[in-house]
Design an enzyme around this catalytic site. Structure first.
Site, PDB file in Angstrom:
ATOM      1  N   SER A 118      -7.871  30.738  -3.146  1.00  0.00           N
ATOM      2  CA  SER A 118      -7.888  32.258  -3.077  1.00  0.00           C
ATOM      3  C   SER A 118      -9.035  32.535  -3.574  1.00  0.00           C
ATOM      4  O   SER A 118      -9.599  33.712  -3.003  1.00  0.00           O
ATOM      5  CB  SER A 118      -6.764  32.882  -3.908  1.00  0.00           C
ATOM      6  OG  SER A 118      -6.676  32.360  -5.332  1.00  0.00           O
TER       7      SER A 118
ATOM      8  N   HIS B 181     -10.091  35.325  -8.156  1.00  0.00           N
ATOM      9  CA  HIS B 181     -10.215  36.255  -7.208  1.00  0.00           C
ATOM     10  C   HIS B 181     -11.306  37.103  -7.201  1.00  0.00           C
ATOM     11  O   HIS B 181     -12.298  37.389  -6.387  1.00  0.00           O
ATOM     12  CB  HIS B 181      -9.041  37.182  -7.069  1.00  0.00           C
ATOM     13  CG  HIS B 181      -7.880  36.514  -6.699  1.00  0.00           C
ATOM     14  ND1 HIS B 181      -6.318  36.948  -6.870  1.00  0.00           N
ATOM     15  CD2 HIS B 181      -7.492  35.012  -6.495  1.00  0.00           C
ATOM     16  CE1 HIS B 181      -5.625  36.223  -6.541  1.00  0.00           C
ATOM     17  NE2 HIS B 181      -6.176  35.195  -6.328  1.00  0.00           N
TER      18      HIS B 181
END
Length: 285
Positions: free
Chosen positions: A204, A261
């Site tokens: 991610s 992230h």
């Protein structure tokens, strides 16, 4: 996406679009101020599209275009590797690691964690970043990105990796995609490790780097061919903010690598700002 053609907004392009679809040439039309822009999904079909455009300008397109020659059928994976080999290889690697984790469990996880983690005398001994460098286990700096801890985690990360990674590879080549993946993986892993977390994983952070890169390339250099729906950008940024709140845990989304992230996104935004500015000035990417 590759910018194929600009035409006045009022011009009727229905016949052209029918011909493109009849020849299995994927495309999209957007409107920008006084023009409508035709974007090509696969830059390798530029020559075929150009021939149809030339026929359309001459008024030589028939109402029912002849069917294109049939192409030999290929498997799903074969098609993916022919479109974007590196992006497909990254997806395949993550799938393979996920299968190995299901088969061999903690042994695979221990080999791929950011720092060494080993049981010793009933305790879990955790190494340091210095141990990684001193022992030459440098793969650990990147390896957490290929670990996923559930089907949903894997599927969503692979979806965005393929969506954004394929664009980068198709428009700028595998070297640019490889550079973004490596730098973003390193930055996001370091950001997550800096919080004191040892066991983490997932693509991610790289996905958010690719999002930031593609988004700013599309905005700063529209002619580059990059495209991302604005609502997708809003959704992914809103999701990142949501997982940083206490509300996420109430809905079963706890233990999210938020710092990874954010670290990946910052890498992508910085790179996209720089590369998009160069592309807009005609200095290359």
């Amino acid at each position: 996406m590759y910018k194929l053609l600009e035409l006045p907004r009022q011009q009727d392009i229905v016949a052209l679009r029918r011909a493109l679809w009849a020849h299995r040439i994927g495309h999209q039309v957007t409107e920008e101020e006084a023009v409508q822009v035709v974007w090509l999904a696969d830059p390798r079909q530029r020559d075929d599209a150009a021939r149809l455009i030339e026929q359309w300008h001459r008024g030589a397109l028939s109402e029912r275009p002849a069917s294109p020659p049939k192409r030999p059928s290929t498997s799903l994976f074969g098609s993916a590797f022919s479109q974007a080999p590196l992006a497909a290889a990254c997806v395949a690697l993550c799938l393979a690691v996920f299968a190995l984790m299901a088969l061999f469990g903690d042994r695979v996880v221990a080999a791929l964690t950011f720092v060494p983690v080993e049981p010793s005398q009933g305790r879990l001994m955790v190494g340091t970043l210095g141990d990684v460098v001193a022992s030459g286990q440098l793969w650990r700096l990147l390896s957490p990105t290929v670990m996923h801890f559930g089907w949903m985690h894997l599927v969503f990360n692979m979806l965005w990796l393929w969506y954004f990674g394929r664009q980068v590879e198709a428009l700028q080549g595998p070297l640019r995609l490889a550079a973004i993946v490596v730098v973003a993986a390193l930055a996001s892993n370091l950001a997550q490790y800096a919080t004191g977390t040892v066991l983490f994983g997932g693509m991610s952070g790289v996905d958010y780097a690719l999002l930031g890169y593609v988004w700013l390339m599309a905005r700063r250099a529209p002619a580059s061919g990059f495209f991302v729906p604005q609502m997708l950008v809003v959704f992914m940024l809103a999701w990142m903010v949501f997982t940083m709140t206490d509300m996420a845990g109430l809905f079963g989304f706890g233990n999210v690598a938020n710092e990874a992230h954010l670290g990946g996104l910052l890498v992508g935004l910085a790179w996209g700002w720089w590369a998009g500015g160069r592309a807009a000035k005609g200095d290359g990417t």
